[in-house]
Design a protein around this motif. Structure first.
Motif, PDB file in Angstrom:
ATOM      1  N   ARG A  80       0.839  -1.209   0.000  1.00 47.83           N
ATOM      2  CA  ARG A  80       0.000   0.000   0.000  1.00 47.83           C
ATOM      3  C   ARG A  80       0.872   1.258   0.000  1.00 47.83           C
ATOM      4  O   ARG A  80       0.567   2.238  -0.696  1.00 47.83           O
ATOM      5  N   PHE A  96      -4.365  -5.217  -1.627  1.00 52.07           N
ATOM      6  CA  PHE A  96      -2.908  -5.206  -1.620  1.00 52.07           C
ATOM      7  C   PHE A  96      -2.288  -6.542  -1.208  1.00 52.07           C
ATOM      8  O   PHE A  96      -1.089  -6.747  -1.374  1.00 52.07           O
ATOM      9  N   ASP A 115      -6.277  -6.520   4.045  1.00 54.76           N
ATOM     10  CA  ASP A 115      -7.000  -5.487   3.298  1.00 54.76           C
ATOM     11  C   ASP A 115      -8.315  -5.162   3.987  1.00 54.76           C
ATOM     12  O   ASP A 115      -8.708  -3.989   4.045  1.00 54.76           O
ATOM     13  N   THR A 140      -9.200  -1.633   2.596  1.00 54.02           N
ATOM     14  CA  THR A 140      -8.820  -1.522   1.176  1.00 54.02           C
ATOM     15  C   THR A 140      -9.328  -2.701   0.342  1.00 54.02           C
ATOM     16  O   THR A 140      -8.966  -2.827  -0.828  1.00 54.02           O
TER      17      THR A 140
END
Length: 266
Positions: free
Chosen positions: A138, A244, A252, A257
């Motif tokens: 990231r 990621f 994540d 994310t």
């Protein structure tokens, strides 16, 4: 004269230290070069096996449309980075095997193989590797690092060349990934110990999954909570600020994310 001698000694010491970094086993140069070739042949063999199996797996939804995907051809920078990464990988594997062979923390005998230092240790290396890798990955997406390091890997939006697309990254990124991998091995060893068999098994798992992650086949499976999916990594290439992780999406989800697979992601 004394100053020149001191400078020469420092230079000699630096060269010796570099020699041990690049060649931890201190083997002759022809043998070291042979190791690079042997490692490449093994990787190509594994990639060939992945390519063969992929023919019998349903393609990803993004690869089924009426309009064929336009793939970016390889250029000179791709080949340069792949050659550099082949050397970096050989150095890393050399250090990893050196650690396995000489570390008193690693068990070697068949009788010493147990559930903790075998299966659990392997599981932890997989988890720890993603735990370390996902946030650093990231970080590589911050504007400056992305521009100078990670952007090269994302020149491919729809990976399809397996091992080639997986390893086609900036050498600095490759060094970082190898260092994180080595750290994950150390963490797992500290927690539950480790048998020597764990290392080749983990290398095989990482290589095969990295190859599949950069194909167009719709492979997914769940192994004791670790949900591997090629869809997740394709989404990272299509939406670079998401997904990621490498083999699992736990971290994540913790970072906020994670994104599920979308056929039309913009």
């Amino acid at each position: 004269s004394s100053a020149r001698s001191s400078s020469f000694d420092r230079s000699l010491g630096a060269m010796e230290a570099l020699s041990h970094i690049v060649n931890p086993w201190q083997v002759p140069l022809p043998l070291w070069c042979a190791a690079v070739v042997a490692k490449e042949l093994i990787l190509q063999g594994m990639d060939g096996a992945v390519s063969f199996v992929s023919r019998y797996i349903e393609p990803l939804p993004s690869r089924k449309g009426p309009k064929p995907i336009q793939h970016r051809p390889m250029d000179h920078k791709d080949f340069l980075y792949l050659a550099m990464n082949a050397v970096i990988e050989t150095v890393f594997v050399g250090h990893l095997l050196h650690y396995v062979w000489f570390s008193p923390k690693i068990e070697h005998s068949l009788g010493s193989l147990g559930f903790l230092n075998g299966a659990i240790s392997l599981y932890l290396v997989v988890v720890f590797n993603d735990m370390l890798y996902a946030p650093i990955h990231r970080l590589l997406h911050t504007p400056m690092l992305y521009k100078w390091i990670h952007k090269h890997h994302h020149r491919v939006m729809y990976p399809h060349r397996g091992n080639v697309d997986a390893r086609n990254e900036h050498p600095v990124e490759q060094i970082m990934a190898m260092w994180l991998w080595y750290s994950a091995v150390q963490l797992a060893t500290t927690c539950v110990g480790m048998h020597a068999i764990v290392i080749p098994l983990h290398i095989m798992i990482m290589t095969i999954c990295a190859c599949f992650n950069h194909t167009g086949c719709d492979l997914s499976f769940n192994c004791f909570g670790i949900g591997f999916s090629v869809r997740a990594h394709e989404m990272h290439h299509r939406k670079p600020n998401k997904n990621f992780g490498q083999l699992c999406m736990w971290f994540d989800k913790l970072m906020g994310t994670y994104t599920p697979y979308l056929l039309d992601a913009k």
